[in-house]
Scaffold this active site. Structure first.
Site, PDB file in Angstrom:
ATOM      1  CE1 TYR A  87       5.187  13.292   6.075  1.00 31.97           C
ATOM      2  CE2 TYR A  87       6.620  12.933   7.519  1.00 31.97           C
ATOM      3  CZ  TYR A  87       5.281  13.571   7.169  1.00 31.97           C
ATOM      4  OH  TYR A  87       4.719  14.417   7.719  1.00 31.97           O
ATOM      5  CB  SER A  88       6.905   6.664   0.971  1.00 34.86           C
ATOM      6  OG  SER A  88       5.951   6.249   1.606  1.00 34.86           O
ATOM      7  CB  CYS A 268       1.685   3.007  -1.725  1.00 38.49           C
ATOM      8  SG  CYS A 268       2.443   4.150  -0.402  1.00 38.49           S
ATOM      9  CD  GLU A 308       4.946   1.419   3.769  1.00 32.38           C
ATOM     10  OE1 GLU A 308       5.482   0.504   4.222  1.00 32.38           O
ATOM     11  OE2 GLU A 308       5.400   2.309   3.265  1.00 32.38           O
ATOM     12  CE1 TYR A 310       0.093   8.597   3.612  1.00 27.69           C
ATOM     13  CE2 TYR A 310       1.229   6.355   2.898  1.00 27.69           C
ATOM     14  CZ  TYR A 310       1.015   7.845   2.634  1.00 27.69           C
ATOM     15  OH  TYR A 310       1.348   8.356   1.270  1.00 27.69           O
TER      16      TYR A 310
END
Ligand code: FAD
Length: 310
Positions: A87-88, A268, A308, A310
């Site tokens: 988790y960012s 992101c 980044e 996901y």
């Protein structure tokens, strides 16, 4: 808006990396869990503050791992702990209270909707995100990391930052904007332009909007905020839904200029955001007589391009 004083010792030393591992995780404690999406949002997102006592330090743009409680049976029939989810981190290194004692996450509750019935199937809900969104105050949480060096802030405090987020992809950018605008950090004074593009389905799905509006009001010369609301409001120039790439395209000339002049561009969010963005940038590059691949490679080479997903 006056900038807050922070314990400057967290500016010292090297960037922390993998301080805690799966085998020796850090035990944090849940301080609060708050739903930050409205009733008409497509899905629930929670802001979660974790008490760390400053013992798992990180830099803005990094992520933590979270190990959900319990075990599973692996492919060899052996009982093993669940895998770590990343988790960012959604606060700066000083945390939401500016004391370095907490860190925050921005977590979307993963649900499973049966494609045939169209109904939610709780047996298939996401393990870790539901654990986090349902966590109670005081509950223990097993953490690893910090990890990640892709989304770090540039050393140049004057470089424009163009941040493109969808959904919880806003988390690392919140860590950035808090450092840039809310904290009085010795040796770090952001003087550039911070431009945030945020893609969500509708107004109820906006995240941290109040905080963003306050920053826009206080720093009109340094901060820009553009939303792409795909299921509400304005259409794109072709009359279709306004996706993140359409909003970015509206400002393509300015963005290409800024990148030419040393801006950093960050992306992101979900993986699915990138193909549309890349197609759009490729089209714009072509119109400008640029070779897209060479253009992106040049930016990557100069460390101005940060992705980044996901
Ligand atoms: P899992 O249990 O891992 O399940 C994954 C998906 O499969 C879920 O959608 C679930 O509903 C579905 N599923 C489960 N069982 C079945 C089944 N039998 N059949 C079909 N489908 C099934 N997420 C955030 O919310 N915020 C962040 O800031 C964030 N940052 C990230 C940063 C990085 C670098 C990375 C790599 C990921 C990040 N993520 C973030 C994603 C996060 O790591 C998790 O992947 C996410 O929360 C889902 O994990 P989970 O344990 O809830 O779901």
């Amino acid at each position: 808006m006056s900038k807050r004083t922070i314990p400057a010792k967290l500016e010292e030393g090297e960037m922390p990396l993998n301080t805690y591992s799966n085998k020796a995780p850090f035990k944090g404690k849940i301080k609060s869990v708050e739903t930050i999406t409205g009733a008409k949002a497509t899905g629930e997102t929670c802001h979660i503050i974790i008490e760390t006592d400053g013992k798992i330090p990180f830099w803005e743009g990094q992520s933590y791992g979270v190990i959900p409680p319990g075990t599973k049976i692996n492919s060899k029939g052996k009982e093993v702990p669940h895998g770590t989810r990343l988790y960012s981190i959604a606060s700066s290194r000083y945390g939401d209270q500016f004391d370095g004692q907490t860190a925050s996450l921005c977590v979307r509750r993963a649900v499973y909707v049966d494609p045939e019935t169209g109904k939610e199937d709780p047996a298939k809900k996401g393990l870790c995100s539901n654990f986090l969104c349902d966590a109670k105050v005081g509950q223990e949480i097993m953490m690893t990391g910090p990890t990640g060096k892709v989304l770090l802030l540039p050393a140049d405090q004057n470089a424009p930052l163009i941040c493109v987020a969808t959904g919880t992809g806003i988390a690392p950018f919140r860590s950035f904007w808090r450092r840039c605008f809310l904290e009085n950090v010795p040796g770090y004074k952001f003087t550039g332009l911070f431009w945030l593009f945020m893609g969500v389905a509708n107004s109820d799905a906006k995240l941290y909007d109040e905080e963003l509006q306050a920053i826009q009001k206080a720093f009109p010369g340094n901060f820009r905020l553009d939303y792409a609301l795909s299921r509400e409001g304005a259409k794109n120039k072709r009359g279709g839904k306004m996706y993140i790439q359409d909003k970015v395209e509206e400002y393509a000339d300015e963005i290409f200029d800024l990148l030419d002049n040393g801006a950093h561009m960050y992306f992101c969010g979900l993986k699915g955001m990138m193909p549309g963005i890349q197609d759009m940038l490729e089209r714009v590059a072509k119109e400008k007589g640029l070779n897209y691949e060479e253009w992106v490679e040049g930016l990557k080479h100069k460390n101005q391009w940060h992705v980044e997903v996901y």
